[in-house]
Write a protein that holds these residues in place. Structure first.
Motif, short mmCIF file in Angstrom:
data_model
loop_
_atom_site.label_atom_id
_atom_site.label_comp_id
_atom_site.label_asym_id
_atom_site.label_seq_id
_atom_site.Cartn_x
_atom_site.Cartn_y
_atom_site.Cartn_z
N GLN A 8 0.81 -1.21 0.00
CA GLN A 8 0.00 0.00 0.00
C GLN A 8 0.85 1.26 0.00
O GLN A 8 0.50 2.25 -0.61
N ARG A 79 -3.91 10.03 9.89
CA ARG A 79 -4.37 8.65 9.86
C ARG A 79 -3.60 7.78 10.85
O ARG A 79 -2.43 8.05 11.14
N PRO A 150 -9.96 14.29 10.01
CA PRO A 150 -9.93 12.82 10.07
C PRO A 150 -9.46 12.18 8.76
O PRO A 150 -9.57 12.78 7.70
N VAL A 152 -7.95 7.85 7.49
CA VAL A 152 -8.14 6.43 7.77
C VAL A 152 -7.97 6.15 9.27
O VAL A 152 -6.97 6.54 9.88
N THR A 199 -17.41 13.88 2.01
CA THR A 199 -16.51 13.24 1.05
C THR A 199 -17.28 12.26 0.17
O THR A 199 -17.17 12.30 -1.07
N ASN A 230 -15.94 5.60 6.29
CA ASN A 230 -16.66 6.86 6.10
C ASN A 230 -16.98 7.12 4.63
O ASN A 230 -18.13 7.34 4.26
N GLN A 250 -15.68 -4.57 -0.69
CA GLN A 250 -14.53 -5.20 -0.06
C GLN A 250 -14.02 -4.31 1.06
O GLN A 250 -13.93 -3.09 0.89
N ASP A 251 -13.71 -4.90 2.19
CA ASP A 251 -13.02 -4.12 3.23
C ASP A 251 -11.81 -4.92 3.71
O ASP A 251 -11.40 -5.89 3.06
N ALA A 252 -11.24 -4.52 4.83
CA ALA A 252 -10.01 -5.18 5.30
C ALA A 252 -10.29 -6.60 5.79
O ALA A 252 -9.37 -7.38 6.02
N HIS A 253 -11.56 -6.95 5.93
CA HIS A 253 -11.92 -8.24 6.52
C HIS A 253 -12.54 -9.24 5.55
O HIS A 253 -12.44 -10.44 5.76
N ALA A 303 -12.23 3.14 -2.26
CA ALA A 303 -12.41 4.10 -1.16
C ALA A 303 -11.76 3.55 0.10
O ALA A 303 -12.32 3.64 1.20
N ALA A 304 -10.57 2.95 -0.06
CA ALA A 304 -9.87 2.41 1.12
C ALA A 304 -8.48 3.05 1.22
O ALA A 304 -8.34 4.13 1.78
N GLY A 325 -12.28 7.53 -4.59
CA GLY A 325 -12.68 8.01 -3.28
C GLY A 325 -11.47 8.08 -2.35
O GLY A 325 -11.33 9.00 -1.54
N ASN A 327 -7.29 8.28 -1.44
CA ASN A 327 -6.17 9.06 -1.96
C ASN A 327 -5.16 8.11 -2.56
O ASN A 327 -4.73 7.15 -1.91
N GLY A 355 -14.62 16.38 0.99
CA GLY A 355 -14.22 16.35 2.40
C GLY A 355 -13.52 17.63 2.82
O GLY A 355 -13.88 18.25 3.82
P1 NAD Z 1 -12.10 4.66 7.23
O1 NAD Z 1 -11.07 4.30 8.21
O2 NAD Z 1 -13.41 5.17 7.69
O3 NAD Z 1 -12.41 3.37 6.28
C1 NAD Z 1 -11.41 2.69 5.63
C2 NAD Z 1 -12.03 1.45 4.99
O4 NAD Z 1 -11.03 0.78 4.20
C3 NAD Z 1 -12.54 0.42 5.99
O5 NAD Z 1 -13.74 -0.17 5.53
C4 NAD Z 1 -11.43 -0.63 5.99
O6 NAD Z 1 -11.87 -1.93 6.38
C5 NAD Z 1 -11.03 -0.60 4.53
N1 NAD Z 1 -9.70 -1.17 4.30
C6 NAD Z 1 -8.57 -1.00 5.02
N2 NAD Z 1 -7.58 -1.73 4.51
C7 NAD Z 1 -8.09 -2.37 3.43
C8 NAD Z 1 -7.55 -3.28 2.49
N3 NAD Z 1 -6.29 -3.66 2.57
N4 NAD Z 1 -8.37 -3.73 1.49
C9 NAD Z 1 -9.66 -3.36 1.42
N5 NAD Z 1 -10.22 -2.51 2.30
C10 NAD Z 1 -9.43 -2.02 3.28
O7 NAD Z 1 -11.40 5.70 6.21
P2 NAD Z 1 -12.09 6.77 5.29
O8 NAD Z 1 -12.15 8.07 6.03
O9 NAD Z 1 -13.31 6.22 4.68
O10 NAD Z 1 -10.96 6.98 4.17
C11 NAD Z 1 -10.86 6.08 3.07
C12 NAD Z 1 -9.98 6.71 2.00
O11 NAD Z 1 -10.54 7.97 1.61
C13 NAD Z 1 -8.54 7.03 2.44
O12 NAD Z 1 -7.69 6.87 1.34
C14 NAD Z 1 -8.61 8.50 2.81
O13 NAD Z 1 -7.36 9.14 2.71
C15 NAD Z 1 -9.57 9.00 1.75
N6 NAD Z 1 -10.25 10.24 2.10
C16 NAD Z 1 -11.01 10.35 3.22
C17 NAD Z 1 -11.65 11.55 3.49
C18 NAD Z 1 -12.59 11.70 4.67
O14 NAD Z 1 -13.21 12.77 4.80
N7 NAD Z 1 -12.74 10.70 5.51
C19 NAD Z 1 -11.48 12.65 2.65
C20 NAD Z 1 -10.70 12.50 1.50
C21 NAD Z 1 -10.09 11.29 1.24
#
Ligand code: NAD
Length: 426
Positions: A8, A79, A150, A152, A199, A230, A250-253, A303-304, A325, A327, A355
């Motif tokens: 990553q 994060r 906020p 990750v 976002t 989020n 898909q998520d981390a689980h 969006a992960a 979604g 970065n 966001g």
């Molecule tokens: P979050 O922590 O709320 O959610 C992250 C999600 O990604 C979770 O569902 C997690 O299980 C999943 N995930 C983690 N590792 C993974 C993997 N290896 N494979 C698949 N899924 C995986 O984070 P967030 O705030 O939703 O942010 C997600 C992305 O969006 C990040 O890249 C963040 O930089 C970007 N982002 C967030 C915001 C915001 O306002 N929260 C704004 C702009 C960009």
């Protein structure tokens, strides 16, 4: 495939630098400005001790990288993740500079965090880690200097702890003037109505606008989402409300699919008591993680985390549109393959900028002692994002470049103008 922690972060900095130099060449960026924007202004590393529930003390390392503040105070998320280090923060900080510039905000770019897996700590430990990190950062952050948000694994609770800690270090008479040291706070503590969904809403809106410019609507379109936090969860809600169908997530689980459609609210309710995990959801079947991006659909929404779409899986993607979604979810090799296949990528600095635009509204609200209503916030967000989307679309058409290059050109040109008008001190 779910990328490992190493994958990553690998190459994220090289990626962003390559994107920057490619754009600088295309737009014939002033060579002096290229030098300035090619480096990060400050890289802050702090080590700090925290007492654990067991009574033992652990020492943590926190980062804050401030890329550039030519247009205003540094702005960017914090994060909590094992991949956080200086290089990852440098890449993410640079992306923030482009993002705030593209959105026309009076901000620069920063990013940071702590290299931890928060699942290994209790709520009390996370609070103490956050408060001690804030204290260690000291005046390296501040409401008119560097404003975290906020990212990750951090959320409005994390921001509330940071705001409270920062304000507690001030004289009583100055405390309330420092609330806007962070954005993304809970509504009851100076947060903005709607910041939670800003976002995800922005990601959805850019997808909708892209379809509209082709004379299409989202009704009946299918989409897949990587990450159900989020961003992933909120974008799914807005897409569903507009008639689109979530067919895989898909998520981390876990990796789930249901071609008949996954009910977003049911999945959210399932994940809530499970620390956000989608595993075990009965409304979909589990599938091999490697096959996720190969699912044919109308929109792919990563969006992960960063570097999820690479040379290893880009050729499998079977969708006309990718909406970033997250970065940096697509690396440069992956992007080249996608562009060759004629797939459009709405780049992160445009796609997820709702966001930071929401954060700007929160900052203004705090600074001016105002309280904004949800409908007012959503309307302002829609107006601002549409304006930015149309600017990028126009650039794509006029210069015959891809969407990322167009967005970068607009973002970098605004900073170039500011430097040229002001000159370099002394
Ligand atoms: P979050 O922590 O709320 O959610 C992250 C999600 O990604 C979770 O569902 C997690 O299980 C999943 N995930 C983690 N590792 C993974 C993997 N290896 N494979 C698949 N899924 C995986 O984070 P967030 O705030 O939703 O942010 C997600 C992305 O969006 C990040 O890249 C963040 O930089 C970007 N982002 C967030 C915001 C915001 O306002 N929260 C704004 C702009 C960009």
């Amino acid at each position: 495939m779910i990328a490992t922690a190493e994958q990553q972060k690998k190459g994220m900095y090289e990626n962003v630098m390559e994107q920057f130099h490619k754009t600088a060449d295309t737009m014939h960026l002033n060579p002096n400005i290229r030098k300035i924007l090619g480096i990060t202004n400050n890289e802050i590393i702090v080590h700090f001790p925290v007492k654990m529930d067991s009574g033992k003390v652990e020492v943590f390392t926190g980062y804050r990288v401030q890329h550039n503040n030519a247009l205003g105070p540094y702005k960017g998320g914090l994060r909590y993740h094992p991949t956080v280090d200086v290089d990852a923060a440098k890449a993410l900080a640079m992306w923030m500079t482009w993002k705030t510039s593209l959105a026309g905000l009076p901000y620069g770019g920063a990013k940071g965090g702590i290299q931890i897996d928060p699942r290994n700590y209790s709520m009390g430990e996370l609070e103490r880690i956050t408060r001690r990190f804030t204290y260690a950062l000291g005046e390296n952050i501040g409401p008119e200097h560097d404003i975290p948000a906020p990212d990750v694994n951090t959320n409005e609770q994390t921001m509330a702890w940071i705001a409270d800690t920062y304000m507690s270090t001030k004289n009583p008479s100055e405390r309330s003037q420092n609330q806007h040291v962070v954005t993304g706070k809970p509504v009851g503590s100076g947060g903005l109505e709607g910041r939670d969904r800003a976002t995800g809403y922005g990601v959805y809106l850019t997808i909708k606008l892209w379809h509209e410019s082709k004379g299409e609507t989202l009704k009946g379109k299918t989409f897949i989402v990587q990450g159900f936090g989020n961003v992933g969860h909120w974008v799914s809600r807005f897409m569903e409300q507009d008639g689109a169908k979530l067919i895989a997530v898909q998520d981390a689980h876990a990796t789930l699919f249901n071609l008949e459609g996954i009910d977003v609210n049911d999945l959210f309710e399932h994940s809530k008591p499970r620390k956000g995990s989608i595993k075990g959801f009965e409304g979909a079947k589990e599938m091999e993680p490697e096959d996720f991006f190969a699912i044919p659909c109308d929109v792919v929404i990563p969006a992960a985390l960063g570097n999820q779409i690479t040379a290893a899986n880009a050729h499998k993607i079977n969708a006309p549109l990718i909406a970033e979604g997250a970065n940096g979810p697509t690396d440069n090799e992956g992007e080249a393959i996608l562009l060759e296949k004629g797939i459009t990528i709405i780049p992160d600095i445009l796609c997820n900028s709702g966001g930071v635009i929401g954060s700007y509204f929160e900052w203004l609200q705090n600074r001016n002692g105002e309280l904004w209503q949800l409908d007012e916030v959503m309307l302002k967000l829609q107006k601002k994002l549409t304006e930015v989307f149309l600017k990028v679309e126009k650039m794509v058409d006029e210069k015959d470049v891809d969407w990322r290059t167009a967005a970068y050109m607009l973002a970098i040109a605004r900073i170039e103008t500011a430097y040229i008008q002001r000159g370099i001190f002394p």
